[in-house]
Write a protein that holds these residues in place. Structure first.
Motif, PDB file in Angstrom:
ATOM      1  N   ILE A  10      38.192  44.101  43.759  1.00 14.27           N
ATOM      2  CA  ILE A  10      37.518  43.530  42.592  1.00 14.27           C
ATOM      3  C   ILE A  10      38.160  44.045  41.316  1.00 14.27           C
ATOM      4  O   ILE A  10      38.405  45.242  41.154  1.00 14.27           O
ATOM      5  N   LYS A  12      37.783  43.488  36.942  1.00 14.09           N
ATOM      6  CA  LYS A  12      36.974  42.918  35.851  1.00 14.09           C
ATOM      7  C   LYS A  12      37.569  43.371  34.533  1.00 14.09           C
ATOM      8  O   LYS A  12      37.746  44.568  34.288  1.00 14.09           O
ATOM      9  N   TYR A  13      37.922  42.407  33.700  1.00 13.99           N
ATOM     10  CA  TYR A  13      38.455  42.675  32.375  1.00 13.99           C
ATOM     11  C   TYR A  13      37.537  42.014  31.354  1.00 13.99           C
ATOM     12  O   TYR A  13      36.911  41.006  31.648  1.00 13.99           O
ATOM     13  N   TYR A  14      37.462  42.579  30.183  1.00 12.51           N
ATOM     14  CA  TYR A  14      36.744  41.910  29.112  1.00 12.51           C
ATOM     15  C   TYR A  14      37.485  42.132  27.810  1.00 12.51           C
ATOM     16  O   TYR A  14      38.347  42.989  27.695  1.00 12.51           O
ATOM     17  N   LYS A  22      39.949  47.147  30.878  1.00  9.82           N
ATOM     18  CA  LYS A  22      39.632  47.089  32.304  1.00  9.82           C
ATOM     19  C   LYS A  22      38.269  47.739  32.513  1.00  9.82           C
ATOM     20  O   LYS A  22      38.087  48.907  32.222  1.00  9.82           O
ATOM     21  N   ASP A  25      38.749  48.301  38.211  1.00 10.78           N
ATOM     22  CA  ASP A  25      40.157  48.204  38.583  1.00 10.78           C
ATOM     23  C   ASP A  25      40.338  48.438  40.080  1.00 10.78           C
ATOM     24  O   ASP A  25      40.333  49.569  40.541  1.00 10.78           O
ATOM     25  N   ARG A  46      31.339  52.103  33.134  1.00 14.11           N
ATOM     26  CA  ARG A  46      31.153  50.697  33.521  1.00 14.11           C
ATOM     27  C   ARG A  46      30.691  50.500  34.958  1.00 14.11           C
ATOM     28  O   ARG A  46      31.020  49.508  35.600  1.00 14.11           O
ATOM     29  N   TYR A  49      28.888  47.137  35.715  1.00 11.41           N
ATOM     30  CA  TYR A  49      29.648  45.895  35.828  1.00 11.41           C
ATOM     31  C   TYR A  49      29.787  45.464  37.283  1.00 11.41           C
ATOM     32  O   TYR A  49      29.758  44.275  37.587  1.00 11.41           O
ATOM     33  N   LEU A  50      29.938  46.396  38.195  1.00 12.92           N
ATOM     34  CA  LEU A  50      30.052  46.057  39.609  1.00 12.92           C
ATOM     35  C   LEU A  50      28.792  45.333  40.087  1.00 12.92           C
ATOM     36  O   LEU A  50      28.869  44.311  40.762  1.00 12.92           O
ATOM     37  N   LYS A  52      26.537  43.756  38.200  1.00 14.00           N
ATOM     38  CA  LYS A  52      26.406  42.482  37.497  1.00 14.00           C
ATOM     39  C   LYS A  52      27.269  41.417  38.146  1.00 14.00           C
ATOM     40  O   LYS A  52      26.875  40.264  38.245  1.00 14.00           O
ATOM     41  N   LEU A  53      28.461  41.775  38.606  1.00 13.74           N
ATOM     42  CA  LEU A  53      29.304  40.812  39.315  1.00 13.74           C
ATOM     43  C   LEU A  53      28.639  40.338  40.591  1.00 13.74           C
ATOM     44  O   LEU A  53      28.650  39.168  40.925  1.00 13.74           O
ATOM     45  N   TYR A  57      27.059  36.456  41.393  1.00 17.31           N
ATOM     46  CA  TYR A  57      27.823  35.721  42.384  1.00 17.31           C
ATOM     47  C   TYR A  57      26.921  34.809  43.115  1.00 17.31           C
ATOM     48  O   TYR A  57      26.647  33.887  43.371  1.00 17.31           O
TER      49      TYR A  57
END
Length: 57
Positions: A10, A12-14, A22, A25, A46, A49-50, A52-53, A57
């Motif tokens: 996985i 995730k960038y913003y 990142k 990563d 962060r 964020y994991l 939230k993904l 989904y």
């Protein structure tokens, strides 16, 4: 045991093209039925964020 969750590579960038950060990563893991997991890291690293993904989904 039965695998109930698999997370594989996985990322995730913003931000925008001039300022990209990142958040996640290359994270991979598996969870089997009956297992409990915890995600640890420094404040501001962060971790949320994991989840939230996964929820989105």
């Amino acid at each position: 045991m039965k695998k109930i969750l698999k997370v594989d590579k996985i990322l995730k960038y913003y931000g925008n093209k001039d300022n990209v950060t990142k958040a996640i990563d290359d994270i991979s893991f598996e969870v089997e039925e009956g297992e409990f997991i915890g995600i640890m890291g420094a404040s501001g690293s962060r971790k949320n964020y994991l989840f939230k993904l996964y929820i989105n989904y």
